[in-house]
Design a protein around this motif. Structure first.
Motif, mmCIF file in Angstrom:
data_model
loop_
_atom_site.group_PDB
_atom_site.id
_atom_site.type_symbol
_atom_site.label_atom_id
_atom_site.label_comp_id
_atom_site.label_asym_id
_atom_site.label_seq_id
_atom_site.Cartn_x
_atom_site.Cartn_y
_atom_site.Cartn_z
ATOM 1 N N SER A 165 0.828 -1.213 0.000
ATOM 2 C CA SER A 165 0.000 0.000 0.000
ATOM 3 C C SER A 165 0.858 1.256 0.000
ATOM 4 O O SER A 165 0.569 2.215 -0.723
ATOM 5 C CB SER A 165 -0.922 0.026 1.224
ATOM 6 N N LEU A 166 1.899 1.243 0.810
ATOM 7 C CA LEU A 166 2.796 2.405 0.883
ATOM 8 C C LEU A 166 3.423 2.710 -0.476
ATOM 9 O O LEU A 166 3.485 3.862 -0.914
ATOM 10 C CB LEU A 166 3.911 2.155 1.918
ATOM 11 N N HIS B 144 2.324 1.791 -3.511
ATOM 12 C CA HIS B 144 1.321 2.185 -4.514
ATOM 13 C C HIS B 144 0.727 3.568 -4.263
ATOM 14 O O HIS B 144 0.220 4.202 -5.199
ATOM 15 C CB HIS B 144 0.219 1.131 -4.595
ATOM 16 N N GLN B 145 0.798 4.042 -3.035
ATOM 17 C CA GLN B 145 0.285 5.385 -2.722
ATOM 18 C C GLN B 145 1.134 6.487 -3.354
ATOM 19 O O GLN B 145 0.683 7.616 -3.491
ATOM 20 C CB GLN B 145 0.245 5.598 -1.201
ATOM 21 N N ARG B 146 2.351 6.138 -3.718
ATOM 22 C CA ARG B 146 3.276 7.153 -4.241
ATOM 23 C C ARG B 146 3.127 7.338 -5.746
ATOM 24 O O ARG B 146 4.082 7.166 -6.509
ATOM 25 C CB ARG B 146 4.718 6.779 -3.885
ATOM 26 N N ASN B 147 1.945 7.640 -6.160
ATOM 27 C CA ASN B 147 1.699 7.902 -7.573
ATOM 28 C C ASN B 147 2.115 9.328 -7.914
ATOM 29 O O ASN B 147 1.981 10.209 -7.079
ATOM 30 C CB ASN B 147 0.209 7.695 -7.892
ATOM 31 N N PRO C 286 5.766 5.397 -8.086
ATOM 32 C CA PRO C 286 5.919 4.499 -6.942
ATOM 33 C C PRO C 286 7.380 4.132 -6.695
ATOM 34 O O PRO C 286 8.152 3.959 -7.648
ATOM 35 C CB PRO C 286 5.099 3.272 -7.338
#
Length: 211
Positions: free
Chosen positions: A43-44, A46-49, A52
């Motif tokens: 999750s961490l 993938h949150q960095r769009n 990533p």
């Protein structure tokens, strides 16, 4: 369990026992590290769009998970913990963008000191479990017959086999990723070790009673 087994129920059972097998190893922090690796880290990342990536502290924690679940090699942890933040960010961004080209993705990560194909595979599996499975000793033995060769070439053979098995197991509506296949193989191998150990204990206690 062997990789060639096509009994979906056996695979499901092995996968469902994964968490309890992690607990059964009684290794300090392994359960919490596994929770981080399997549930929090993906999750961490993938949150960095739209770019990533993984951070140095996350890579260090991933390495702790890998070494605790497998063989402890403290120098590797020292290497990755001292890596420069920007270097880790850049390498992981390039690696994730390279997927599904696994060979290129691994090569982008192995420029980092302390990161070989096995650690690179763990990073990729956290981001794309549907493409790249973790290169664990137990799954390597089940899929290839040995776990001695931690090379990119060996990993690519391993990926092909686990991707094919995941596709086969998913044919009737079930959903298996290559990472599910790896975890099931690991769980099955640990289960076999537990059974063998308890059988040995039972035999030795019988011998004692006979005396």
């Amino acid at each position: 369990m062997e990789l060639k087994s096509s009994d979906v129920n056996l695979w499901k059972e092995a996968l469902s026992l994964y968490d309890s097998r992690i607990e059964s190893m009684s290794k300090p922090n392994l359960a919490s590290l596994d929770q981080f690796y399997c549930n929090e880290l993906p999750s961490l990342i993938h949150q960095r769009n739209p770019n990533p990536h993984i951070t140095t502290s996350e890579l260090s924690k991933l390495m702790q998970w890998k070494l605790t679940r497998g063989k402890w090699r403290p120098r590797l942890l020292d290497y990755v913990s001292s890596l420069d933040e920007e270097t880790v960010k850049s390498a992981s961004q390039k690696a994730f963008k390279s997927l599904p080209e696994v060979s290129k993705a691994v090569s982008e990560l192995t420029v980092l000191k302390g990161v070989g194909p096995a650690t690179a595979s763990a990073v990729l599996a956290a981001y794309a479990p549907d493409v790249a499975p973790f290169m664990s000793d137990e799954a390597m033995v089940a899929a290839l017959g040995n776990s001695k060769e931690y090379t990119l070439k060996q990993y690519l053979v391993f990926v092909d086999k686990l991707q094919a098995k995941a596709k086969e197991l998913s044919a009737d509506g079930d959903v298996f990723t290559p990472s599910d296949v790896e975890r099931a193989l690991w769980s099955s191998a640990i289960g076999a070790k537990i059974t063998a150990s308890s059988n040995t204990d039972a035999k030795s206690s019988k011998k004692k009673r006979k005396r």
